[in-house]
Design an enzyme around this catalytic site. Structure first.
Site, PDB file in Angstrom:
ATOM      1  CG  HIS A 149      -5.198  -3.744   2.532  1.00  0.00           C
ATOM      2  ND1 HIS A 149      -4.667  -2.808   1.666  1.00  0.00           N
ATOM      3  CD2 HIS A 149      -6.162  -4.399   1.836  1.00  0.00           C
ATOM      4  CE1 HIS A 149      -5.301  -2.888   0.500  1.00  0.00           C
ATOM      5  NE2 HIS A 149      -6.211  -3.843   0.578  1.00  0.00           N
ATOM      6  CD  GLN A 207      -8.119  -4.723  -2.702  1.00  0.00           C
ATOM      7  OE1 GLN A 207      -7.711  -4.672  -1.547  1.00  0.00           O
ATOM      8  NE2 GLN A 207      -9.163  -5.449  -3.061  1.00  0.00           N
ATOM      9  CB  CYS A 261      -1.455  -0.709   6.589  1.00  0.00           C
ATOM     10  SG  CYS A 261      -2.789  -0.585   5.401  1.00  0.00           S
ATOM     11  CB  CYS A 273      -0.953   0.004   1.202  1.00  0.00           C
ATOM     12  SG  CYS A 273      -0.245   0.623   2.722  1.00  0.00           S
ATOM     13  CD  GLU A 274      -0.840   5.482  -3.473  1.00  0.00           C
ATOM     14  OE1 GLU A 274      -0.183   5.182  -4.481  1.00  0.00           O
ATOM     15  OE2 GLU A 274      -1.773   6.303  -3.484  1.00  0.00           O
ATOM     16  CG  HIS A 275      -2.280   5.310   1.886  1.00  0.00           C
ATOM     17  ND1 HIS A 275      -3.407   4.575   1.585  1.00  0.00           N
ATOM     18  CD2 HIS A 275      -2.275   6.355   1.019  1.00  0.00           C
ATOM     19  CE1 HIS A 275      -4.062   5.167   0.594  1.00  0.00           C
ATOM     20  NE2 HIS A 275      -3.400   6.235   0.232  1.00  0.00           N
ATOM     21  CG  HIS A 276       0.200   2.590   6.248  1.00  0.00           C
ATOM     22  ND1 HIS A 276      -1.043   2.456   5.671  1.00  0.00           N
ATOM     23  CD2 HIS A 276       0.057   3.444   7.298  1.00  0.00           C
ATOM     24  CE1 HIS A 276      -1.920   3.200   6.344  1.00  0.00           C
ATOM     25  NE2 HIS A 276      -1.280   3.808   7.333  1.00  0.00           N
TER      26      HIS A 276
HETATM   27 ZN   LIG Z   1      -1.914   1.152   4.171  1.00  0.00          ZN
END
Ligand SMILES: [Zn+2]
Length: 198
Positions: A156, A128, A158, A87-90
């Site tokens: 996920h 996703q 995260c 995931c690009e956030h975490h």
């Molecule tokens: Zn994430």
């Protein structure tokens, strides 16, 4: 030796990542000189390049390398394609399965190419939802089929290891185009991907 697999890592990228990961180890309170950690920045530098190799790959090129003229008009379904993305956030993994279908309009591609296209987009920093649409668009743009469908189910890390700590939630995303916008076709596809063969 008839078959030999080789890996290539860009030297400058690897050196830059190693330096930064050493600093990361320092910042989280570790000692990068500790025996067990000596080669960790290098391993991580290589792993990260492997996990983001999709940026160097071209989905259209992969499909066009095995594109065949064929008068098939039945739905082609490749299900349970493993997904390993981040995931690009975490920058934590999300893992699951993709199910891909298309209805040819004169052209088909090798079945393994569908799985490779999934990897082209999964081996990047992703969400996703976008991953699902990119796979659909790649098949649509290269094969011009009568319809494309992509469903992804993933867990996920995260969400599991941090934040809300929900270990069992699965996220499902889908993207449909052409014939799959019709209820009957979409239902047939959903039946096929949930059916057990026995
Ligand atoms: Zn994430």
């Amino acid at each position: 030796m008839a078959y030999k697999k080789t890996e290539h890592y860009d030297e400058k990228t690897t050196a830059g990542l190693i330096e930064n990961y050493r600093e990361v180890l320092n910042l989280v309170g570790e000692d990068p000189q500790r025996e067990g950690l000596l080669k960790t920045p290098e391993r991580l530098a290589k792993a990260m390049q492997y996990l983001t190799q999709g940026y160097q790959l071209d989905a259209a090129m992969i499909i066009n390398s095995a594109k065949f003229h064929e008068e098939v008009s039945e739905m082609i379904v490749v299900k349970d394609i493993e997904i390993y993305s981040m995931c690009e956030h975490h920058m934590l993994p999300f893992i699951g399965k993709a199910h891909v279908a298309y209805i040819p309009n004169g052209w088909i591609t090798g079945l393994s190419k569908i799985a490779r296209v999934v990897d082209v987009y999964a081996r990047r920093l992703q969400v996703q939802e976008r991953l699902t649409i990119q796979i659909k668009d790649a098949i649509k743009d290269t094969l011009n089929p009568l319809g494309v469908a992509v469903v992804i189910e993933a867990k996920h890390l995260c969400m599991m290891m941090r934040g809300v700590q929900k270990q069992n939630s699965v996220t499902t995303t889908s993207a449909f185009d052409g014939e799959f916008l019709k209820n009957a076709t979409r239902s047939e596809f959903l039946k096929l991907i949930t059916a057990k063969l026995d």
